[in-house]
Design a protein around this motif. Structure first.
Motif, PDB file in Angstrom:
ATOM      1  N   LEU A  51      64.592  46.644  41.682  1.00  0.00           N
ATOM      2  CA  LEU A  51      65.429  47.848  41.661  1.00  0.00           C
ATOM      3  C   LEU A  51      64.965  48.912  40.679  1.00  0.00           C
ATOM      4  CD1 LEU A  51      69.005  46.250  41.872  1.00  0.00           C
ATOM      5  CD2 LEU A  51      67.509  47.002  43.728  1.00  0.00           C
ATOM      6  N   HIS A  52      64.005  48.568  39.819  1.00  0.00           N
ATOM      7  CA  HIS A  52      63.546  49.530  38.828  1.00  0.00           C
ATOM      8  C   HIS A  52      62.027  49.670  38.891  1.00  0.00           C
ATOM      9  CE1 HIS A  52      67.397  47.932  37.251  1.00  0.00           C
ATOM     10  NE2 HIS A  52      67.610  49.203  36.943  1.00  0.00           N
ATOM     11  N   THR A  53      61.558  50.872  38.685  1.00  0.00           N
ATOM     12  CA  THR A  53      60.122  51.161  38.710  1.00  0.00           C
ATOM     13  C   THR A  53      59.631  51.440  37.296  1.00  0.00           C
ATOM     14  OG1 THR A  53      60.306  52.121  40.924  1.00  0.00           O
ATOM     15  CG2 THR A  53      58.340  52.675  39.641  1.00  0.00           C
ATOM     16  N   ARG A  54      58.547  50.787  36.909  1.00  0.00           N
ATOM     17  CA  ARG A  54      57.977  51.014  35.585  1.00  0.00           C
ATOM     18  C   ARG A  54      57.423  52.436  35.467  1.00  0.00           C
ATOM     19  NH1 ARG A  54      53.637  49.096  34.459  1.00  0.00           N
ATOM     20  NH2 ARG A  54      52.912  48.377  36.493  1.00  0.00           N
ATOM     21  N   PRO A  55      57.481  53.027  34.303  1.00  0.00           N
ATOM     22  CA  PRO A  55      56.878  54.349  34.113  1.00  0.00           C
ATOM     23  C   PRO A  55      55.367  54.314  34.396  1.00  0.00           C
ATOM     24  CG  PRO A  55      58.329  53.812  32.284  1.00  0.00           C
ATOM     25  CD  PRO A  55      58.206  52.568  33.100  1.00  0.00           C
ATOM     26  N   GLY A  56      54.895  55.213  35.232  1.00  0.00           N
ATOM     27  CA  GLY A  56      53.478  55.270  35.565  1.00  0.00           C
ATOM     28  C   GLY A  56      53.056  54.308  36.650  1.00  0.00           C
ATOM     29  N   ALA A  57      54.005  53.496  37.173  1.00  0.00           N
ATOM     30  CA  ALA A  57      53.648  52.511  38.191  1.00  0.00           C
ATOM     31  C   ALA A  57      53.233  53.176  39.497  1.00  0.00           C
ATOM     32  CB  ALA A  57      54.811  51.552  38.438  1.00  0.00           C
ATOM     33  N   ALA A  58      53.776  54.361  39.778  1.00  0.00           N
ATOM     34  CA  ALA A  58      53.453  55.050  41.027  1.00  0.00           C
ATOM     35  C   ALA A  58      51.974  55.419  41.099  1.00  0.00           C
ATOM     36  CB  ALA A  58      54.312  56.298  41.171  1.00  0.00           C
ATOM     37  N   ASP A  59      51.354  55.676  39.945  1.00  0.00           N
ATOM     38  CA  ASP A  59      49.937  56.039  39.928  1.00  0.00           C
ATOM     39  C   ASP A  59      49.032  54.823  40.070  1.00  0.00           C
ATOM     40  OD1 ASP A  59      50.775  58.654  39.493  1.00  0.00           O
ATOM     41  OD2 ASP A  59      50.736  58.406  37.302  1.00  0.00           O
ATOM     42  N   GLU A  60      49.561  53.631  39.736  1.00  0.00           N
ATOM     43  CA  GLU A  60      48.757  52.418  39.783  1.00  0.00           C
ATOM     44  C   GLU A  60      48.747  51.769  41.159  1.00  0.00           C
ATOM     45  OE1 GLU A  60      50.341  49.865  36.818  1.00  0.00           O
ATOM     46  OE2 GLU A  60      50.081  51.298  35.177  1.00  0.00           O
TER      47      GLU A  60
END
Length: 493
Positions: free
Chosen positions: A181-190
């Motif tokens: 339910l939660h996305t780590r900061p910067g995970a979208a770029d990885e």
């Protein structure tokens, strides 16, 4: 000089205090038992209240996990102190309510002057101090519990709750839920986030994942949940997977942004090349915010994760005893029947923490609540272990886990040998055998040759049924010169 004298005086003071403490007599055994019992009740109240709520704070979950482990240890030591050291007449085969005479014997039996009883008493004191400290530190946590949503409100008995919940996995379940339910900061770029879940066979990896996927929050967050296996790594399967992903993106729910959860179950050997192909296809075709959970028995998958892997282990000795005791006694207080509790502890040790075995045996014990039956079950397990150690040099559970044939036994007919040839699991849609393993081992079911028997049907998702392929063989002596041995009254040649 003043610093030196201060240090010397401090050391002398500490040693003097320790000396006087060591000379002080230990509290009476029954006093320790009573105090530990009261603290365990307080711990159980906190844990049961927490189990009924959807807790999301990781620190609170860790604190609860510490409290739960210490509580299980305390229960195990307390029950060992109460039941395992009792010197009760083995000929007593009837269930009786405690009398004044049995109460006197109870007190006499637990005045341990030395030896094992003293060690248990010291461990109980250690657990008592630990529980008090943890409960004191948990005051704030108890206050915050009321702010979390309650999952159920109806009254329940603990054995009914344990039969219909994922025992001992609350912290792991919430960890998986938080990952989804939660996305780590910067995970979208990885790229896609990946959570590995590792553990031995039948430890509950699939049950944990399905339990979390059935959570309403997770179900509403993803537009689709896809379950994949080793076979889906092949090229033709990947093509179908890519086409399906494209279709999902075209018809996605705008409120969910088309997010897809892919659950990959690896049953066989791990192939890094196959994984790279699947991950590449997922990264390319799955929409942003999609996530992957990968489960396996191999620790090698830990390096694939973008989040810290979850490692599942079998229940500890203390957890297992708490679980099987609760199921076997139901709503009955084990202290009322110390002889049965003594037998149950011995049976639990013999089963080597088999989760399926616990459910099969606990159900049989609860349905036949008398000392004679429980004594026979105890003798049966002792004979089974002795038989397997004598023939193969190992515990029968080790053979069953590796899907190797293991000779067990039948309580009603000692002249017959029950052999478990293989075991497998069925989905909730598949038809299962009508004959139950419980009736084969502890009942008088008559069967010849190979047949399938239902071991246990899980009452929680994914509702797997565990089936055993069995064979009943009659024990016969084929040669007069062959060596004879007797195990629990049964003659083997």
């Amino acid at each position: 000089m003043e610093i030196f004298l201060s240090a010397v005086l401090g050391e002398l003071t500490t040693r003097s205090i320790n000396f006087f403490i060591s000379k002080c007599p230990q509290p009476p055994a029954l006093d320790v038992e009573d105090r530990l019992q009261r603290v365990l009740v307080r711990a159980q109240v906190i844990i049961e209240e927490a189990m009924a709520r959807q807790i999301t704070n990781q620190a609170m979950l860790q604190q609860l996990d510490m409290l739960r482990d210490t509580m299980y240890r305390g229960c195990y030591l307390l029950d060992t102190f109460r039941f395992q050291s009792r010197k009760e007449d083995a000929k007593d085969q009837t269930v009786r309510h405690p009398s004044l005479l049995s109460k006197v014997n109870y007190v006499k039996d637990f005045c341990f002057p030395s030896g094992e009883g003293t060690q248990i008493l010291e461990e109980m004191l250690d657990v008592l101090d630990s529980l008090r400290s943890i409960i004191l530190d948990a005051n704030e946590m108890v206050m915050f519990l009321t702010s979390y949503t309650r999952m159920y409100r109806e009254p329940y008995s603990m054995h009914l709750l344990l039969e219909n919940c994922m025992f001992g996995r609350q912290m792991e379940a919430q960890h998986v839920t938080n990952f989804l339910l939660h996305t780590r900061p910067g995970a979208a770029d990885e790229g896609l986030e990946v959570l590995p879940i590792v553990g031995p066979v039948r430890v509950g990896k699939s049950t944990l994942v399905v339990h979390v996927c059935n959570d309403r929050r997770v179900h509403d967050y993803f537009s689709e949940i896809v379950f994949l296996s080793d076979h889906d790594f092949r090229d033709e399967k990947l093509t179908t997977f890519r086409e399906g992903c494209v279709m999902k993106c075209q018809n996605c729910d705008s409120n969910k942004d088309g997010r897809v959860l892919a659950v990959v179950e690896l049953a066989g050997d791990f192939s890094e090349g196959d994984w790279k192909r699947l991950y590449s296809a997922s990264k390319r075709y799955l929409p942003s915010g999609s996530k992957i959970i990968i489960t396996s028995r191999s620790d090698n998958i830990k390096k694939l994760g973008t989040s810290r892997a979850i490692t599942l282990k079998f229940l500890s000795r203390e957890e297992y005893w708490y679980y099987i005791k609760t199921l076997a006694f139901g709503s009955v207080d084990p202290k009322t029947y110390p002889r049965l509790a003594h037998l149950a502890m011995d049976i639990a040790r013999a089963m080597k923490r088999s989760f399926i075995g616990a459910n099969i045996t606990a159900c049989a014990l609860r349905e036949n609540f008398n000392t004679r039956f429980w004594s026979k079950v105890q003798a049966l397990f002792r004979g089974i272990i002795q038989k397997n150690v004598s023939r193969f040099g190992e515990h029968p559970y080790n053979r069953l886990v590796q899907n190797r044939p293991a000779p067990l036994g039948r309580m009603a007919t000692p002249s017959e040998d029950l052999v478990i040839c293989t075991q497998y699991q069925c989905s909730s849609q598949e038809e299962v055998p009508k004959i139950k393993m419980q009736d084969v081992m502890y009942g008088s079911v008559k069967y010849r040759g190979k047949f399938d028997a239902l071991g246990w049907k899980s009452p929680i998702p994914p509702y797997y049924s565990y089936v055993f392929t069995c064979e009943i063989q009659e024990l016969k002596c084929t040669g007069a010169k062959r060596k004879r041995s007797t195990i629990d009254g049964v003659t083997y040649c």
